[in-house]
Structures are given as structure tokens and as C-alpha cells.
Design a protein around this motif. Structure first.
Motif, mmCIF file in Angstrom:
data_model
loop_
_atom_site.group_PDB
_atom_site.id
_atom_site.type_symbol
_atom_site.label_atom_id
_atom_site.label_comp_id
_atom_site.label_asym_id
_atom_site.label_seq_id
_atom_site.Cartn_x
_atom_site.Cartn_y
_atom_site.Cartn_z
ATOM 1 N N SER A 140 3.418 -1.598 -2.424
ATOM 2 C CA SER A 140 2.489 -0.474 -2.602
ATOM 3 C C SER A 140 1.685 -0.184 -1.342
ATOM 4 C CB SER A 140 1.537 -0.763 -3.767
ATOM 5 O OG SER A 140 0.605 -1.742 -3.375
ATOM 6 N N MET A 141 1.579 -1.163 -0.469
ATOM 7 C CA MET A 141 0.759 -0.959 0.726
ATOM 8 C C MET A 141 1.540 -0.408 1.920
ATOM 9 S SD MET A 141 -1.590 -4.359 0.500
ATOM 10 C CE MET A 141 -2.668 -4.091 1.900
ATOM 11 N N LEU A 142 2.852 -0.323 1.774
ATOM 12 C CA LEU A 142 3.634 0.153 2.917
ATOM 13 C C LEU A 142 3.762 1.675 2.883
ATOM 14 C CD1 LEU A 142 6.480 -2.510 3.173
ATOM 15 C CD2 LEU A 142 4.423 -2.300 4.559
ATOM 16 N N PRO A 143 3.796 2.309 4.053
ATOM 17 C CA PRO A 143 3.922 3.769 4.089
ATOM 18 C C PRO A 143 5.265 4.242 3.510
ATOM 19 C CG PRO A 143 4.040 2.828 6.306
ATOM 20 C CD PRO A 143 3.663 1.718 5.383
ATOM 21 N N PHE A 144 5.285 5.502 3.100
ATOM 22 C CA PHE A 144 6.468 6.047 2.422
ATOM 23 C C PHE A 144 7.730 5.918 3.264
ATOM 24 C CE2 PHE A 144 9.423 9.458 1.402
ATOM 25 C CZ PHE A 144 9.646 9.175 0.062
ATOM 26 N N LYS A 145 7.578 6.106 4.557
ATOM 27 C CA LYS A 145 8.774 6.096 5.421
ATOM 28 C C LYS A 145 9.550 4.778 5.355
ATOM 29 C CE LYS A 145 6.099 4.895 9.511
ATOM 30 N NZ LYS A 145 5.486 5.316 10.740
ATOM 31 N N THR A 146 8.893 3.711 4.914
ATOM 32 C CA THR A 146 9.614 2.437 4.809
ATOM 33 C C THR A 146 10.663 2.480 3.701
ATOM 34 O OG1 THR A 146 7.928 1.527 3.331
ATOM 35 C CG2 THR A 146 7.659 1.073 5.670
ATOM 36 N N LYS A 147 10.520 3.491 2.799
ATOM 37 C CA LYS A 147 11.500 3.593 1.711
ATOM 38 C C LYS A 147 12.815 4.191 2.174
ATOM 39 C CE LYS A 147 8.341 3.465 -2.109
ATOM 40 N NZ LYS A 147 7.761 4.035 -3.289
ATOM 41 N N ILE A 148 12.791 4.865 3.309
ATOM 42 C CA ILE A 148 14.064 5.417 3.786
ATOM 43 C C ILE A 148 14.696 4.524 4.856
ATOM 44 C CG2 ILE A 148 13.794 7.853 3.139
ATOM 45 C CD1 ILE A 148 12.556 8.344 5.853
ATOM 46 N N ASN A 149 14.051 3.399 5.137
ATOM 47 C CA ASN A 149 14.652 2.406 6.023
ATOM 48 C C ASN A 149 15.419 1.406 5.140
ATOM 49 O OD1 ASN A 149 14.883 -0.201 7.243
ATOM 50 N ND2 ASN A 149 13.404 0.396 8.805
ATOM 51 N N PRO A 150 16.749 1.382 5.268
ATOM 52 C CA PRO A 150 17.532 0.560 4.329
ATOM 53 C C PRO A 150 17.150 -0.920 4.344
ATOM 54 C CG PRO A 150 18.938 1.528 6.040
ATOM 55 C CD PRO A 150 17.581 2.106 6.221
#
Lengths: 462, 67
Positions: A185-195
Motif C-alpha cells: 500500500s505504501m508503494l507508488p502506482f508505477k510499481t504495479k506496472i514493473n513486473p
């Protein structure tokens, strides 16, 4: 020796054995439940290999009978905990754990856990200290330490990458690792598109959430090939190795910011050197020691120098120097003297407070250079409180007192505004009068071309 | 037999198959890029941390000054 072995307060989780204190020596008793693993590790020469690579702390077997094998590890004089490590120290500990797991797999063993508390720093390196963490590798089983690795190592590191090194301190609240859902929850959204980040953090959080109510334990056991496990370990290794901090190093130009002339700097370091030499010091702690500059000026042979600072970057700089110069006697760590590491865990006894550890270590001398004005003026610590503190763990104290006219002191006082009057106690007379209640003055020397005075104190005999 | 004195996390055990597949793909593609960079001489080595592998020379040459 076999009787009355009282297990150490932080050694109760793993039934394979326990650590106990034999007078002042740390020893370990191995229970019969772990004999098979222990003798395999010993007889196949894997322990020896681990000692030679420096990955695992060395030990020797003292005695063996059918109820207990007693081993004695090489004694580490001062243990630091994960929440006291700088960013690159934390990285080193994480990489050590992965390296060890890969090496274990190549030798048909596996780490059964991956706690950050299994690692500490000794002689300039990260070293694994839990001798009983090794187990046999079972074919096609996933790594049982995986989640622990993420919540103890990768989670804190990736949080520090995005939000700064203060994140590493969370480990003192979460000694079982930072909850994976919280990391996610603390990581920025862009980390979700990093496989890589998506699979190791967000997807893991999802799976853990989905399966956390399987109390029946009916879900089929999962399998993972050896190659698959090696892929996970190697990709974690490569990514952690490259991980950097986003924050600017505030420290970088510290010595350019000081109000010292070159001469005063030289004078101060020579003075410290001569006092340390005279006292025949073997161990010391430098509180607010920055990157260890003054400790490195000491010519005499110091066995163990603890250098702590509140600034993670300064400690990191020190650690990098130690690694590059292959120094073995300096142990750097992060410490806020206004709020030193507390005792945490069950009964508040699992991980020891800084004070308990430093009192056991009892360094011959404490260096407190350019910290008293910060303690007094920023932390509102009275002279009586700081004197009592410094008198509680070493026999000698070398302390630097910046006078009221010192530019740093003036700056700190200016920030107080109307409250400035409250700090009228901050002057040389009152400092000296208070400290001599706890200490005898052995030496007193003002530093030329500066507004600072150096004292060498000795604790009054009780 | 493993001693489960801590919970390895069931989700964490299952998810490793997916994590491993993604990691395998990433390692493969990064290796290709690395080889390309090597070819053009663009590789910088990090000298603070070693790579993951333990070589036999690490064991033989390890400085054991304290022994």
C-alpha cells in the motif's frame, strides 16, 4: 556445563536448539531434533565451506552427547540490529542471505528462514549468525523463507528507495517483518506496472490475503522447481544490488559546512590521538561520529571502535569506506542519541536496548565530539542528564564543548526565538560545574582558532 | 521434514511459481541486453558488492587473518 543452561531471552523460536550464556561466553545447544541436519552439515564439510567463505560465523564443537551438542561460536563483541543499519549495510545483509541460499541450494541444503536478525556486522562484513538455519533441500519445494525475506529485507529496502532511510527504522516496530500488505500500500502506482515489483510485492500481498484463512491446511502443497527457485533468488539479488536511495546525501559536504579551520581540525585530531594513546585505549564508542573521520586519525591499535551517528548517510559513507579500505576494527551504525534503540519483543527482552548492549560492551572511552550543543539545545537535555548518560557506560569521556559564542551554537540559539532565555544555562561554567559531579577532569584544552574546548574526563569512582 | 516454527505463508508458497516464471523471463531478457552492452563496451561494474556466485577461489584465497 550441561546443567542449568538457561536459554538466552532472544532464543526461543526455533526448536532446533537455543543460545545460552556460559558466564560471558555465548554458546549454543543443539537439540536431538536437529542432529540429522547438524551432522550432515558438519560431516559433508559444508560448515567448513561456509566458514571459509566468511558467510557464516565460525564455531567449534565443545561437547556432544545424545541429548545435546554444544557449540561455541566466535564471539561478536557488539551486536547491531537491522533498524540500526545504514542503507548499504541493509543491502549487504540482504545480499548475504540470498548468496547463502543460492550456495545452500547448490549443496543440497536450504535456509529454512530468512530473518534479518540472522545477520549482523562483524569485522567490516555482514555475517550470518544463526547456525541452525540450515536444512536439507527437498526437491521441488518452494523456498519457505521467501515471504520472510520479502518482509524482512526487500520490503524495507524498496520502501527506503521510495521514501527514504527512515523506513528502515520501521523494523524496530515490526520485528517479524513489515506486513506485506502495508509495503504494497505504501508503494507508488508505477510499481504495479514493473513486473519484478508487481510479482514480488503486490501479487504476493494479494495471494497472502487470499489464503490467510486457510486454517484447515487443506490446500494442496505447491511445488517449484530448483531452477525456478534459483530464478527468484537471482533476480532478487540483481535488483537489490542495483537499488539506490533517491534522497540527496545531506551529509556529503558536512566537513565543508563545519566552522573549523584546517589548523583547528588538525589540532583537535592530534589532541584526541594523544589522549587515546596515553590511556592505552582498546575499545571506544564515538557518539555522533559521522563517517568515522576522527576514529581513523587514531594511531594506536584499537580493537573495536563503534561509530554511530543519527544520519543514515554518514553511517553509509563510513560503511562504504570500511568496505573499500577493508578495515576490520570499525563498526558503524545508526543511533539517535535522543532516542536510542529500545528493548523489543516478548517480555521486552528479545532484542536488547542500545543501553543494555553498550553497558555490557563497556567501551574504554566515549568520544562525544560536537554533540553536546545538539543534545542540550535541540533536545533540551540538561547537562545533568547528559553527564549521567555519559557516565553510565565507559570509564573515560572525551567531550568537545562549543562555547556560547560558537557559530553553530549561535545558530541553534537563534532558532529558539523568545525561548532563548531558557537556554541561559548553556555556558562553560555551568557545563563544567555539572560534569564534575560525575567526572574528574584529567585534561582540559581549548582548540586554537575556534570557540571550542576539549575535555578528558574520568568517571568518579563509586 | 521442516520445523514450521514460523508461518511461511501459504499464499507466499503458491505465488512463487508465478514469481519464478516472471523472474526467469526477466533474467533471460536482461541477460540478452547485458550481452549486447558487453559487445558495445557499455558495462560498468559495481565494486561495492560482488555477484551472487561463490567461486572456489573465494574459498581458497579467503584472507583468514584472525586464525
Amino acid at each position: 556445563m550441561e546443567t542449568n543452561k538457561q536459554s538466552h531471552d532472544s532464543s526461543f523460536r526455533d526448536p532446533s536448539g537455543y543460545v545460552f550464556l556460559d558466564k560471558t561466553l555465548v554458546k549454543r545447544c543443539i537439540n536431538p531434533i536437529y542432529f540429522k541436519q547438524y551432522f550432515a552439515l558438519k560431516n559433508q564439510g559444508f560448515f567448513d565451506k561456509l566458514f571459509k567463505t566468511g558467510l557464516l560465523i565460525k564455531h567449534e564443537e565443545l561437547s556432544a552427547n545424545e541429548s545435546c551438542v554444544v557449540i561455541q561460536p566466535e564471539q561478536i563483541p557488539f551486536i547491531t540490529y537491522p533498524y540500526e543499519w545504514s542503507f548499504n549495510q541493509y543491502k549487504a545483509a540482504a545480499l548475504l542471505t540470498l548468496k547463502l541460499q543460492k550456495y545452500c541450494l547448490e549443496n543440497n541444503f536450504s535456509l529454512k528462514d530468512a530473518s534479518a536478525f540472522n545477520v549482523t556486522f562483524y569485522k567490516g562484513h555482514a555475517v550470518f549468525i544463526d547456525t541452525l538455519s540450515f536444512d536439507f533441500y527437498e526437491e521441488n519445494t518452494p523456498w519457505r523463507g521467501y515471504k520472510q525475506f520479502i518482509t524482512h529485507f526487500f520490503g524495507p529496502l524498496i520502501l527506503a528507495h521510495y521514501h527514504g532511510t527512515q523506513m528502515l527504522k520501521l523494523m524496530s516496530n515490526f520485528i517479524d517483518g513489515i506486513p506485506i500488505k502495508m509495503v504494497s500500500s505504501m508503494l507508488p502506482f508505477k510499481t504495479k506496472i514493473n513486473p519484478f515489483l508487481y510479482s514480488n510485492i503486490h501479487l504476493l500481498a494479494k495471494f497472502e490475503d487470499k489464503h490467510n484463512e486457510d486454517y484447515k491446511g487443506e490446500t494442496k502443497t505447491s511445488s517449484l522447481s530448483l531452477k525456478g527457485q534459483l530464478n527468484i533468488i537471482e533476480s532478487l539479488y540483481n535488483n537489490i544490488k542495483k537499488l539506490t536511495l533517491k534522497e540527496e546525501s545531506e551529509w556529503g559536504s558536512y566537513y565543508n559546512k563545519t566552522n573549523y579551520s584546517d589548523d583547528a581540525f588538525k589540532f583537535k585530531s592530534n589532541l584526541i590521538n594523544s589522549w587515546v594513546l596515553k590511556l592505552k585505549i582498546k575499545t571506544l564508542i564515538d557518539i555522533g561520529g559521522n563517517d568515522g573521520t576522527f576514529v581513523r586519525f587514531i594511531d594506536s591499535k584499537i580493537e573495536q571502535a563503534l561509530v554511530c551517528d543519527i544520519d543514515n548517510n554518514a553511517v553509509d559513507f563510513n560503511y562504504t569506506k570500511i568496505k573499500t579500505n577493508k578495515e576490520t576494527h570499525i563498526l558503524p551504525f545508526v543511533l539517535d542519541v535522543l532516542s536510542p534503540s529500545p528493548s523489543v519483543g516478548f517480555n521486552n527482552k528479545e532484542r536488547f536496548s542500545f543501553l543494555k548492549r553498550i553497558k555490557e560492551f563497556t567501551p574504554d572511552v566515549t568520544l562525544a565530539l560536537a554533540v553536546i550543543h545538539h543534545m542540550s539545545l535541540s533536545g533540551n537535555i540538561t547537562f545533568d542528564m547528559s553527564a549521567k548518560f555519559f557516565a553510565s557506560f565507559s570509564k573515560y569521556l572525551i567531550i568537545e564543548f562549543p562555547k556560547r559564542s560558537d557559530s553553530w551554537v549561535e545558530r541553534l540559539l537563534k532558532t529558539k526565538g523568545e525561548f532563548k532565555e531558557h537556554f541561559s544555562f548553556y555556558n562553560l561554567e555551568s557545563f563544567e560545574n555539572t560534569y564534575i559531579r560525575y567526572f574528574d577532569i584529567i585534561e582540559k584544552q581549548s582548540i586554537d582558532n575556534s570557540e571550542r574546548i576539549m575535555f578528558l574526563f574520568k568517571v568518579k569512582d563509586v | 521434514m521442516y520445523f514450521l516454527y514460523f508461518d511461511p505463508g501459504l499464499g507466499a508458497m503458491i505465488v512463487q511459481a508465478i514469481v519464478a516464471a516472471i523472474a526467469g523471463f526477466l533474467l533471460f531478457s536482461k541477460n540478452l541486453i547485458y550481452k549486447a552492452k558487453m559487445f558495445f563496451g557499455l558495462v560498468k561494474e559495481d565494486d561495492l558488492f560482488d555477484d551472487i556466485n561463490i567461486k572456489d577461489t573465494d574459498i581458497e584465497n579467503k584472507d583468514d587473518g584472525d586464525e
